[in-house]
Scaffold this active site. Sequence first.
Site, PDB file in Angstrom:
ATOM      1  N   SER A 121       3.443  -6.837   2.271  1.00 30.51           N
ATOM      2  CA  SER A 121       2.289  -6.117   2.878  1.00 30.51           C
ATOM      3  C   SER A 121       0.986  -6.469   2.089  1.00 30.51           C
ATOM      4  O   SER A 121       0.846  -7.567   1.954  1.00 30.51           O
ATOM      5  CB  SER A 121       2.609  -4.423   3.190  1.00 30.51           C
ATOM      6  OG  SER A 121       1.593  -3.886   3.841  1.00 30.51           O
ATOM      7  N   GLN A 122       0.334  -5.348   1.431  1.00 28.15           N
ATOM      8  CA  GLN A 122      -0.883  -5.530   0.947  1.00 28.15           C
ATOM      9  C   GLN A 122      -0.616  -6.423  -0.517  1.00 28.15           C
ATOM     10  O   GLN A 122      -1.349  -7.251  -0.843  1.00 28.15           O
ATOM     11  CB  GLN A 122      -1.423  -4.431   0.374  1.00 28.15           C
ATOM     12  CG  GLN A 122      -2.517  -4.603  -0.517  1.00 28.15           C
ATOM     13  CD  GLN A 122      -3.165  -3.120  -0.958  1.00 28.15           C
ATOM     14  OE1 GLN A 122      -4.077  -2.417   0.015  1.00 28.15           O
ATOM     15  NE2 GLN A 122      -3.006  -2.443  -2.052  1.00 28.15           N
ATOM     16  N   ASP A 172       6.003  -4.913  14.174  1.00 28.98           N
ATOM     17  CA  ASP A 172       5.562  -4.464  13.062  1.00 28.98           C
ATOM     18  C   ASP A 172       4.933  -3.019  12.988  1.00 28.98           C
ATOM     19  O   ASP A 172       5.162  -1.870  12.330  1.00 28.98           O
ATOM     20  CB  ASP A 172       4.679  -5.337  12.108  1.00 28.98           C
ATOM     21  CG  ASP A 172       4.258  -5.003  10.691  1.00 28.98           C
ATOM     22  OD1 ASP A 172       4.939  -5.260  10.058  1.00 28.98           O
ATOM     23  OD2 ASP A 172       3.192  -4.223  10.575  1.00 28.98           O
ATOM     24  N   LEU A 229       0.728  -1.264   0.003  1.00 28.08           N
ATOM     25  CA  LEU A 229      -0.023  -0.191  -0.081  1.00 28.08           C
ATOM     26  C   LEU A 229       0.965   1.054  -0.020  1.00 28.08           C
ATOM     27  O   LEU A 229       1.780   1.374   0.943  1.00 28.08           O
ATOM     28  CB  LEU A 229      -0.857  -0.011   1.283  1.00 28.08           C
ATOM     29  CG  LEU A 229      -1.987   0.901   1.443  1.00 28.08           C
ATOM     30  CD1 LEU A 229      -2.973   0.814   0.225  1.00 28.08           C
ATOM     31  CD2 LEU A 229      -2.764   0.966   2.777  1.00 28.08           C
ATOM     32  N   HIS A 237       7.189  -2.073  10.343  1.00 27.33           N
ATOM     33  CA  HIS A 237       6.612  -2.363   9.009  1.00 27.33           C
ATOM     34  C   HIS A 237       7.125  -1.793   7.753  1.00 27.33           C
ATOM     35  O   HIS A 237       7.403  -2.481   6.558  1.00 27.33           O
ATOM     36  CB  HIS A 237       4.999  -1.971   8.953  1.00 27.33           C
ATOM     37  CG  HIS A 237       4.238  -2.488   7.752  1.00 27.33           C
ATOM     38  ND1 HIS A 237       4.182  -3.914   7.724  1.00 27.33           N
ATOM     39  CD2 HIS A 237       3.871  -1.961   6.701  1.00 27.33           C
ATOM     40  CE1 HIS A 237       3.425  -3.998   6.725  1.00 27.33           C
ATOM     41  NE2 HIS A 237       3.237  -2.761   5.983  1.00 27.33           N
TER      42      HIS A 237
END
Length: 302
Positions: free
Chosen positions: A111-112, A228, A45, A283
């Site tokens: 991630s996404q 994270d 993202l 993250h």
Amino acid sequence: MPGLWRQRLPSAWALLLLPFLRLLMPAAPAPHRSSYKPVIVVHGLFDSSYSFRHLLDYINETHPGTVVTVLDLFDGRESLRPLWEQVQGFREAVVPIMEKAPEGVHLICYSQGGLVCRALLSVTDEHNVDSFISLSSPQMGQYGDTDYLKWLFPTSMRSNLYRICYSPWGQEFSICNYWHDPHHDDLYLNASSFLALINGERDHPNATAWRKNFLRVGRLVLIGGPDDGVITPWQSSFFGFYDANETVLEMEEQPVYLRDSFGLKTLLARGAIVRCPMAGISHTTWHSNRTLYDACIEPWLS
């Protein structure tokens, strides 16, 4: 005649010694081929390909000659587009790379992007992904107040975001496609147009084919950690998630695992799931942390 015999003698001995001479000669070099499978990187993202420059350097250093493609699609705010739209776009970019690599490819999905890649594997017949490396990805969904959510939905908190995300309008945003409110499970199952489908939590006509496709993967590498700060709960990176009391149930306790709805149980049974938790990494630094790369990514880039 004796002189003629003496002239032919060396030739005769040479014929007798020829098999032994061949044993002493160095073997011809084997035909050259690339040592490592191609690597495809899918961002998360609000990211872009530039975010992965350190990861690219690490791969080039440890596995020189590797063809690495960091896909430059749905960058920045475009990453908020519905995930099925992104899956289609990334699939159109990935399939030609696979077709040129008969020995297989590796996917590193952040991630996404890890959800995009899982869906991509599910809908792609005859894919040849060897290692699918899921890097801090909310594989079982997201349920947490983060800066991303506060920017996107400034008047909402996690407790009431379901009102937006589980509406047709909300499902037009990627983050709502994997919003997983454990207190409104029925709404999630009925409204989720993405996560509930790739998890096999809701019946659909493609479920059997998607499961078969996903199980073609050679190895699933799951990476995440308690510091994270974005993925909530952080165990979602390992297919763990909250129950209705917000107690985290690990992967082996999840209904999708127990029912083997999309293949997790089968993958674990064949030893094809690698879990690599690591503390102390936030993250936005997973793809630039060299210690993490050496321990959790590099060993699987064959």
